[in-house]
Design an enzyme around this catalytic site. Structure first.
Site, PDB file in Angstrom:
ATOM      1  CD  GLU A 162     -23.731  53.699  33.255  1.00 30.07           C
ATOM      2  OE1 GLU A 162     -24.592  53.650  32.806  1.00 30.07           O
ATOM      3  OE2 GLU A 162     -22.665  52.935  32.565  1.00 30.07           O
ATOM      4  CE  LYS A 222     -20.920  49.618  39.310  1.00 25.80           C
ATOM      5  NZ  LYS A 222     -21.628  50.550  39.084  1.00 25.80           N
ATOM      6  CB  CYS A 278     -18.487  53.313  42.910  1.00 26.13           C
ATOM      7  SG  CYS A 278     -19.759  53.818  41.921  1.00 26.13           S
TER       8      CYS A 278
HETATM    9  C1  UDX Z   1     -24.815  56.757  41.128  1.00 26.14           C
HETATM   10  C2  UDX Z   1     -25.757  55.827  41.359  1.00 26.14           C
HETATM   11  O1  UDX Z   1     -27.015  55.894  41.614  1.00 26.14           O
HETATM   12  C3  UDX Z   1     -25.082  55.034  42.670  1.00 26.14           C
HETATM   13  O2  UDX Z   1     -25.755  53.851  43.163  1.00 26.14           O
HETATM   14  C4  UDX Z   1     -23.845  54.628  42.181  1.00 26.14           C
HETATM   15  O3  UDX Z   1     -23.074  53.773  43.119  1.00 26.14           O
HETATM   16  C5  UDX Z   1     -22.983  55.691  42.055  1.00 26.14           C
HETATM   17  O4  UDX Z   1     -23.481  56.472  41.002  1.00 26.14           O
HETATM   18  P1  UDX Z   1     -24.727  59.311  41.241  1.00 26.14           P
HETATM   19  O5  UDX Z   1     -25.281  59.553  39.852  1.00 26.14           O
HETATM   20  O6  UDX Z   1     -23.458  59.633  41.477  1.00 26.14           O
HETATM   21  O7  UDX Z   1     -25.104  57.786  41.979  1.00 26.14           O
HETATM   22  O8  UDX Z   1     -25.493  60.294  42.305  1.00 26.14           O
HETATM   23  P2  UDX Z   1     -25.663  61.704  42.366  1.00 26.14           P
HETATM   24  O9  UDX Z   1     -24.835  62.565  41.618  1.00 26.14           O
HETATM   25  O10 UDX Z   1     -25.956  61.919  43.924  1.00 26.14           O
HETATM   26  O11 UDX Z   1     -27.314  61.684  41.865  1.00 26.14           O
HETATM   27  C6  UDX Z   1     -28.483  61.152  42.618  1.00 26.14           C
HETATM   28  C7  UDX Z   1     -29.643  62.316  42.196  1.00 26.14           C
HETATM   29  O12 UDX Z   1     -30.600  61.417  42.623  1.00 26.14           O
HETATM   30  C8  UDX Z   1     -29.273  63.343  42.867  1.00 26.14           C
HETATM   31  O13 UDX Z   1     -29.383  64.600  42.121  1.00 26.14           O
HETATM   32  C9  UDX Z   1     -30.580  63.480  43.950  1.00 26.14           C
HETATM   33  O14 UDX Z   1     -31.152  64.711  43.879  1.00 26.14           O
HETATM   34  C10 UDX Z   1     -31.590  62.561  42.926  1.00 26.14           C
HETATM   35  N1  UDX Z   1     -32.552  62.019  43.937  1.00 26.14           N
HETATM   36  C11 UDX Z   1     -32.301  61.312  45.192  1.00 26.14           C
HETATM   37  C12 UDX Z   1     -33.893  62.119  43.455  1.00 26.14           C
HETATM   38  O15 UDX Z   1     -34.233  62.602  42.384  1.00 26.14           O
HETATM   39  N2  UDX Z   1     -34.786  61.562  44.362  1.00 26.14           N
HETATM   40  C13 UDX Z   1     -34.650  60.777  45.467  1.00 26.14           C
HETATM   41  O16 UDX Z   1     -35.486  60.328  46.052  1.00 26.14           O
HETATM   42  C14 UDX Z   1     -33.251  60.824  45.888  1.00 26.14           C
HETATM   43  C1  UDX Z   2     -15.536  53.323  39.179  1.00 25.02           C
HETATM   44  C2  UDX Z   2     -15.474  52.248  38.238  1.00 25.02           C
HETATM   45  O1  UDX Z   2     -14.280  52.127  37.586  1.00 25.02           O
HETATM   46  C3  UDX Z   2     -16.592  52.215  37.342  1.00 25.02           C
HETATM   47  O2  UDX Z   2     -16.657  51.255  36.646  1.00 25.02           O
HETATM   48  C4  UDX Z   2     -17.893  52.242  38.334  1.00 25.02           C
HETATM   49  O3  UDX Z   2     -19.104  52.242  37.383  1.00 25.02           O
HETATM   50  C5  UDX Z   2     -17.975  53.234  39.399  1.00 25.02           C
HETATM   51  O4  UDX Z   2     -16.545  53.038  39.991  1.00 25.02           O
HETATM   52  P1  UDX Z   2     -15.070  55.845  39.415  1.00 25.02           P
HETATM   53  O5  UDX Z   2     -15.280  55.892  40.677  1.00 25.02           O
HETATM   54  O6  UDX Z   2     -15.632  56.980  38.472  1.00 25.02           O
HETATM   55  O7  UDX Z   2     -15.347  54.477  38.781  1.00 25.02           O
HETATM   56  O8  UDX Z   2     -13.498  55.984  38.974  1.00 25.02           O
HETATM   57  P2  UDX Z   2     -12.293  55.208  38.893  1.00 25.02           P
HETATM   58  O9  UDX Z   2     -11.549  55.599  37.675  1.00 25.02           O
HETATM   59  O10 UDX Z   2     -12.363  53.620  39.025  1.00 25.02           O
HETATM   60  O11 UDX Z   2     -11.181  55.414  40.184  1.00 25.02           O
HETATM   61  C6  UDX Z   2     -11.616  55.349  41.494  1.00 25.02           C
HETATM   62  C7  UDX Z   2     -10.432  55.527  42.377  1.00 25.02           C
HETATM   63  O12 UDX Z   2      -9.311  54.939  42.198  1.00 25.02           O
HETATM   64  C8  UDX Z   2      -9.957  56.924  42.028  1.00 25.02           C
HETATM   65  O13 UDX Z   2      -9.405  57.700  43.395  1.00 25.02           O
HETATM   66  C9  UDX Z   2      -8.560  56.698  41.436  1.00 25.02           C
HETATM   67  O14 UDX Z   2      -7.691  57.870  41.323  1.00 25.02           O
HETATM   68  C10 UDX Z   2      -8.025  55.385  42.150  1.00 25.02           C
HETATM   69  N1  UDX Z   2      -7.148  54.571  41.262  1.00 25.02           N
HETATM   70  C11 UDX Z   2      -7.361  54.266  40.031  1.00 25.02           C
HETATM   71  C12 UDX Z   2      -5.768  54.559  41.678  1.00 25.02           C
HETATM   72  O15 UDX Z   2      -5.485  55.132  42.778  1.00 25.02           O
HETATM   73  N2  UDX Z   2      -4.861  53.919  40.955  1.00 25.02           N
HETATM   74  C13 UDX Z   2      -5.205  53.250  39.730  1.00 25.02           C
HETATM   75  O16 UDX Z   2      -4.578  52.560  39.352  1.00 25.02           O
HETATM   76  C14 UDX Z   2      -6.596  53.516  39.187  1.00 25.02           C
END
Ligand code: UDX
Ligand code: UDX
Length: 464
Positions: A162, A222, A278
């Protein structure tokens, strides 16, 4: 092969929005999102779509349209797996907090649990899609578990990382730069599985943006994309410190550099440090993988991105202490923003947590205001660091409902998240109600230096 039933395990920041958009765009496909967290599923099913557990602009509208038509949220994981032709795994993969690889490697226990559950339940062939960000070659482990513990049905494993960013998730999903689908493209069955997922996305994404690769390239792409993005932020943040020493202004430098079309303007905004679920996790993961192949120089190269980011957060907090006459003990400091960036209620790895922790260690009294983050979340984030007892966190940190409550009577205010509403604050009122001299620390370069100076603030912005 036409997909009729999709199941997604994990109703989080990735699984929730992604499945909502797939369901909206593919009305003939049934999409069931399951999670072991009952509270979360209950919130996704809340009658009032504004109460869904993830704050993301545009998402309530999408959920409203698709929910109970072909989008379902449930805790019955087995039933959803059983019915599905295609299963997305979207559970979290946090950095390991124990054992080998502690503090670096991705913890894959949830992924493995999912694989075992899928193997136990499945009575028909399945396509299993890795949505979570995973170390390269995880698909191999998944396949191994599925093939050796299953009921003799066939599995195809795809990697479909993603790329959505929080705060813009819906737009990113509706109009992605590219969708990456990795599969076993050297075999007919693998090719079919890839095509089946291509067909899902082709409902709304132009074919030329659907990129198919082998599984390993997809997994590694990724990690590479996130490492490159984080590296740019650390690069400009490294320059921000040099700007402060030399009288250069990091915004001007960033603009000048970004106009070079070979470099480009994005991800060059200097800040108090990147956060989010991430960047840090994925880079640590990359470092760990490199080390485990004996590639120490590669590991050190990427680790420096994290070192720089930690430095930036500490440097900002230290600047506050230093400016307040080298002591913040007993002083009230207002933090505006707790989320890791604007337009999300996600706080994972947010710089605000580390700034607050540093100031608390210096015995400051902290007051936090964030428009979308819940009070309990602020305390949970601080408790997680284990720097002091949770009682102490609750007495020394207050969470309030308006920015003016936070800043009233404060010695200093620090802007830590770039919420638009902070730009529009009545800064004169803020100043009038603060102790004098009133200090304003801008960790997001949100505010015009000139106006703040005119009001009378002692003003510090990163990189100038
Ligand atoms: C995602 C991706 O999965 C992660 O690898 C990526 O790098 C960041 O984004 P995210 O959706 O942000 O994770 O995580 P989170 O909001 O914590 O959601 C994961 C969900 O999975 C939780 O709601 C948790 O309860 C659920 N879960 C976890 C299950 O249903 N079963 C499990 O065994 C573990
Ligand atoms: C990131 C990637 O962009 C996305 O493609 C991946 O799938 C998940 O990780 P996200 O973590 O949601 O997404 O946020 P992003 O907008 O990338 O920002 C990450 C962090 O960097 C934030 O704390 C943001 O404030 C910071 N940032 C970003 C800066 O400090 N300066 C910048 O110019 C851009």
């Amino acid at each position: 092969m036409k997909i009729k039933n999709i199941c997604c395990i994990g109703a989080g920041y990735v699984g929730g929005p992604t499945m909502a958009v797939i369901a909206q765009k593919c009305p003939e496909i049934n999409v069931t999102v399951v999670d072991i967290n009952e509270e979360r599923i209950k919130a996704w099913n809340d009658k009032d779509v504004e109460n869904i557990p993830i704050y993301e602009p545009g998402l309530p509208e999408v959920v409203k349209e698709a929910r109970d038509r072909n989008l379902f949220f449930s805790t019955n994981v087995d039933a959803a797996i059983d019915k599905a032709d295609m299963i997305f795994i979207s559970v979290n993969t946090p950095t390991k907090t124990y054992g080998i690889g502690k503090g670096m490697a991705a913890d894959l226990k949830y992924i493995e649990l999912c694989a075992r559950q899928i193997a136990r339940v499945s009575k028909t062939d399945k396509i299993v899609v890795e949505k979570s960000t995973l170390p390269v070659r995880t698909a191999e482990a998944l396949k191994n578990i599925l093939d050796n513990t299953g009921n003799g049905v066939n599995y195809q494993i795809l990697s479909n990382p993603e790329f959505l960013a929080e705060g813009t998730a819906v737009d990113d999903l509706m109009d992605p730069d590219r969708v990456l689908i990795g599969g076993d493209i050297d075999t007919p069955a693998g090719k079919d599985a890839v095509e089946a997922l291509v067909d899902v996305y082709a409902h709304w994404v132009p074919r030329e943006r659907l990129l198919t690769t082998n599984v390993w390239s997809s997994e590694l792409s990724k990690l590479t994309a996130n490492a490159f993005l984080a590296q740019r932020v650390s690069s400009i943040n490294a320059m921000s410190e040099l700007c402060e020493k030399t009288g250069a202004d990091v915004n001007e430098v960033s603009k000048a550099v970004g106009m070079d079309s070979r470099i480009g303007s994005k991800f060059l905004k200097s800040s108090v440090g990147f956060g989010g679920s991430c960047f840090q996790k994925d880079i640590l993961n990359l470092v760990y993988i490199s080390k485990s192949f004996g590639l120490n120089e590669v590991a050190d190269y990427w680790e420096q991105v994290i070192i720089m980011n930690d430095h930036q957060k500490r440097r900002f907090a230290a600047k506050i202490v230093q400016t307040l006459f080298n002591t913040v003990s007993g002083k009230k400091i207002a933090l505006l923003g707790w989320a890791f960036k604007k337009d999300t209620n996600d706080t994972r790895e947010s710089a605000a947590i580390y700034v607050a922790d540093y100031l608390l260690n210096e015995q400051a009294e902290i007051v936090v205001y964030d428009p979308k983050v819940k009070t309990e979340q602020v305390y949970a984030d601080l408790d997680y660091l284990n720097s002091r007892s949770s009682e102490e966190n609750r007495t020394r940190v207050k969470v309030v409902n308006t920015p003016y409550e936070a800043t009233e009577g404060a010695h200093a205010v620090a802007v830590l998240t770039e919420w638009n509403e902070f730009k529009a604050l009545d800064w004169q009122k803020v100043y009038d109600e603060m102790l004098k001299p009133a200090f304003l620390f801008d960790g997001r370069r949100l505010l015009e230096k000139e106006t703040k100076k005119k009001i009378g603030f002692e003003f510090y912005a990163i990189g100038s």
